[in-house]
Design a protein around this motif. Structure first.
Motif, PDB file in Angstrom:
ATOM      1  N   GLY A  76       0.799  -1.071   0.068  1.00  0.00           N
ATOM      2  CA  GLY A  76       0.004  -0.034  -0.076  1.00  0.00           C
ATOM      3  C   GLY A  76       0.897   1.161  -0.091  1.00  0.00           C
ATOM      4  N   ILE A  77       0.245   2.513   0.031  1.00  0.00           N
ATOM      5  CA  ILE A  77       0.856   3.841  -0.283  1.00  0.00           C
ATOM      6  C   ILE A  77       1.665   4.005   0.973  1.00  0.00           C
ATOM      7  N   LYS A  78       0.993   3.781   2.169  1.00  0.00           N
ATOM      8  CA  LYS A  78       1.846   4.208   3.120  1.00  0.00           C
ATOM      9  C   LYS A  78       3.173   3.291   3.444  1.00  0.00           C
ATOM     10  N   GLN A  79       2.995   2.005   3.410  1.00  0.00           N
ATOM     11  CA  GLN A  79       4.211   1.370   3.364  1.00  0.00           C
ATOM     12  C   GLN A  79       5.318   1.724   2.417  1.00  0.00           C
ATOM     13  N   TYR A  80       4.761   1.923   1.048  1.00  0.00           N
ATOM     14  CA  TYR A  80       5.708   2.470   0.075  1.00  0.00           C
ATOM     15  C   TYR A  80       6.310   3.681   0.641  1.00  0.00           C
ATOM     16  N   ILE A 135       7.111   4.680   3.445  1.00  0.00           N
ATOM     17  CA  ILE A 135       8.099   4.371   4.465  1.00  0.00           C
ATOM     18  C   ILE A 135       9.357   3.756   4.050  1.00  0.00           C
ATOM     19  N   ASP A 136       9.220   2.809   3.066  1.00  0.00           N
ATOM     20  CA  ASP A 136      10.285   2.200   2.227  1.00  0.00           C
ATOM     21  C   ASP A 136      11.090   3.168   1.332  1.00  0.00           C
ATOM     22  N   VAL A 137      10.504   4.341   0.953  1.00  0.00           N
ATOM     23  CA  VAL A 137      11.126   5.344   0.224  1.00  0.00           C
ATOM     24  C   VAL A 137      12.029   5.907   0.898  1.00  0.00           C
ATOM     25  N   LYS A 138      11.663   6.182   2.208  1.00  0.00           N
ATOM     26  CA  LYS A 138      12.084   7.236   3.298  1.00  0.00           C
ATOM     27  C   LYS A 138      13.602   6.204   3.782  1.00  0.00           C
ATOM     28  N   ILE A 139      13.254   4.985   4.049  1.00  0.00           N
ATOM     29  CA  ILE A 139      14.435   4.284   4.628  1.00  0.00           C
ATOM     30  C   ILE A 139      15.332   4.305   3.419  1.00  0.00           C
ATOM     31  N   LYS A 140      14.798   4.117   2.188  1.00  0.00           N
ATOM     32  CA  LYS A 140      15.946   3.902   1.063  1.00  0.00           C
ATOM     33  C   LYS A 140      16.905   5.190   1.193  1.00  0.00           C
ATOM     34  N   THR A 141      16.236   6.308   1.233  1.00  0.00           N
ATOM     35  CA  THR A 141      16.772   7.684   1.292  1.00  0.00           C
ATOM     36  C   THR A 141      17.875   7.676   2.470  1.00  0.00           C
ATOM     37  N   GLN A 142      17.452   7.230   3.581  1.00  0.00           N
ATOM     38  CA  GLN A 142      18.236   7.227   4.699  1.00  0.00           C
ATOM     39  C   GLN A 142      19.384   6.573   4.700  1.00  0.00           C
ATOM     40  N   ILE A 143      19.341   5.171   4.300  1.00  0.00           N
ATOM     41  CA  ILE A 143      20.492   4.555   3.847  1.00  0.00           C
ATOM     42  C   ILE A 143      21.506   4.919   2.871  1.00  0.00           C
ATOM     43  N   ARG A 144      20.953   5.582   1.881  1.00  0.00           N
ATOM     44  CA  ARG A 144      21.768   5.824   1.030  1.00  0.00           C
ATOM     45  C   ARG A 144      22.640   7.230   1.433  1.00  0.00           C
ATOM     46  N   TYR A 145      21.942   8.219   2.117  1.00  0.00           N
ATOM     47  CA  TYR A 145      22.588   9.232   2.775  1.00  0.00           C
ATOM     48  C   TYR A 145      23.738   8.976   3.959  1.00  0.00           C
ATOM     49  N   LYS A 146      23.276   7.707   4.706  1.00  0.00           N
ATOM     50  CA  LYS A 146      24.172   7.356   5.817  1.00  0.00           C
ATOM     51  C   LYS A 146      25.555   6.820   5.072  1.00  0.00           C
ATOM     52  N   ALA A 147      25.349   5.781   4.048  1.00  0.00           N
ATOM     53  CA  ALA A 147      26.433   5.409   3.489  1.00  0.00           C
ATOM     54  C   ALA A 147      27.206   6.573   2.774  1.00  0.00           C
ATOM     55  N   ILE A 148      26.670   7.653   2.049  1.00  0.00           N
ATOM     56  CA  ILE A 148      27.422   8.678   1.452  1.00  0.00           C
ATOM     57  C   ILE A 148      28.098   9.439   2.678  1.00  0.00           C
ATOM     58  N   SER A 149      27.619   9.592   3.739  1.00  0.00           N
ATOM     59  CA  SER A 149      28.124  10.591   4.628  1.00  0.00           C
ATOM     60  C   SER A 149      29.277   9.722   5.456  1.00  0.00           C
ATOM     61  N   ASP A 150      29.444   8.565   5.422  1.00  0.00           N
ATOM     62  CA  ASP A 150      30.345   7.758   6.071  1.00  0.00           C
ATOM     63  C   ASP A 150      31.604   7.813   5.288  1.00  0.00           C
ATOM     64  N   LYS A 151      32.733   8.215   5.746  1.00  0.00           N
ATOM     65  CA  LYS A 151      33.920   8.278   4.877  1.00  0.00           C
ATOM     66  C   LYS A 151      34.750   7.091   4.819  1.00  0.00           C
ATOM     67  N   GLU A 152      34.238   5.982   5.479  1.00  0.00           N
ATOM     68  CA  GLU A 152      34.974   4.651   5.498  1.00  0.00           C
ATOM     69  C   GLU A 152      34.138   3.792   4.660  1.00  0.00           C
ATOM     70  N   ILE A 153      33.029   4.480   4.064  1.00  0.00           N
ATOM     71  CA  ILE A 153      32.210   3.506   2.961  1.00  0.00           C
ATOM     72  C   ILE A 153      32.353   4.132   1.737  1.00  0.00           C
ATOM     73  N   GLY A 201       9.694  -2.930   4.409  1.00  0.00           N
ATOM     74  CA  GLY A 201      10.647  -3.034   5.834  1.00  0.00           C
ATOM     75  C   GLY A 201      11.874  -3.419   5.711  1.00  0.00           C
ATOM     76  N   ILE A 202      11.824  -4.564   4.694  1.00  0.00           N
ATOM     77  CA  ILE A 202      13.237  -5.384   4.509  1.00  0.00           C
ATOM     78  C   ILE A 202      14.052  -4.636   3.664  1.00  0.00           C
ATOM     79  N   LEU A 203      15.520  -4.313   4.063  1.00  0.00           N
ATOM     80  CA  LEU A 203      16.303  -3.522   3.459  1.00  0.00           C
ATOM     81  C   LEU A 203      17.455  -4.556   2.804  1.00  0.00           C
ATOM     82  N   TYR A 204      17.368  -4.425   1.465  1.00  0.00           N
ATOM     83  CA  TYR A 204      18.365  -5.423   0.515  1.00  0.00           C
ATOM     84  C   TYR A 204      19.762  -4.507   0.508  1.00  0.00           C
ATOM     85  N   ILE A 205      20.679  -5.266   0.351  1.00  0.00           N
ATOM     86  CA  ILE A 205      22.066  -4.555   0.034  1.00  0.00           C
ATOM     87  C   ILE A 205      22.802  -5.545  -1.084  1.00  0.00           C
ATOM     88  N   ILE A 206      23.124  -4.800  -2.337  1.00  0.00           N
ATOM     89  CA  ILE A 206      23.908  -5.418  -3.054  1.00  0.00           C
ATOM     90  C   ILE A 206      24.904  -4.584  -3.679  1.00  0.00           C
TER      91      ILE A 206
END
Length: 202
Positions: A112-116, A118-136, A148-153
């Motif tokens: 549904g749109i609500k979960q969608y 939330i998922d978009v927000k999570i994806k934006t946050q993990i991307r920001y955290k990865a970019i902000s971390d100089k060790e990554i 709510g399940i976050l996949y990494i590849i």
């Protein structure tokens, strides 16, 4: 023309444009470790699979996400029936250059749109955290979030770096589970793939 038909055609045009941009993004992301030839090949695979999905079933095209890293295809999203998931896997294998299909498609009525959102927000946050971390080396990672399940590849420089990425992911509100399909930079499978790709281009 009926206004509903116009809106539908506009929506389809936007979706195609966004998926084209996604294919370009695959071409530009992970270039640091993959190299230009590998990145271009991944972009072509992404576009080919999207075309297969679109021609087969518009719902599959809309609901199944694709990430490609060095010929490894990660399928995420949700479908309503096991047959739909099987069809998506078969269609992904039809694209030239695919060497692995990782099936993370969920069979569920959830979403549904609500979960969608939330998922978009999570994806934006993990991307920001990865970019902000100089060790990554964030350019080497792609992320997808489904219910709510976050996949990494991607390609990790070492286990320490990947551990940091996973830790960042687990600390994001709304993340229920983190699933990593990243491989190490020195993974033997990468050399084999690069050798085959070189032979193909020679």
């Amino acid at each position: 023309m009926n206004i509903l038909i116009k809106n539908f055609l506009l929506l389809i045009s936007i979706i195609i444009l966004l998926n084209s941009c996604a294919a370009i993004n695959v071409t530009t992301s992970s270039v640091k470790e993959k190299g230009i030839k590998e990145a271009i090949s991944d972009g072509l695979i992404d576009a080919a699979i999207n075309k297969e999905f679109f021609n087969h079933d518009i719902n599959m095209f809309l609901n199944v996400e694709i990430e490609v890293v060095e010929g490894r295809v990660l399928l995420t999203g949700s479908v309503k029936k096991p047959k739909h998931r099987l069809d998506a896997i078969k269609l992904a294998w039809k694209a030239l250059g695919v060497r692995e299909v990782i099936n993370e498609i969920d069979i569920t009525e959830k979403g549904g749109i609500k979960q969608y959102l939330i998922d978009v927000k999570i994806k934006t946050q993990i991307r920001y955290k990865a970019i902000s971390d100089k060790e990554i080396s964030s350019i080497n990672y792609n992320f997808e979030v489904v219910n709510g399940i976050l996949y990494i590849i991607g390609i990790s420089n070492n286990k320490k770096e990947l551990k940091k990425v996973v830790e960042h992911a687990n600390n994001i509100k709304g993340v229920l589970k983190v699933v990593s399909h990243a491989i190490m930079k020195n993974d033997p499978r990468r050399k084999k793939y690069q050798r085959k790709l070189q032979e193909k281009n020679d």
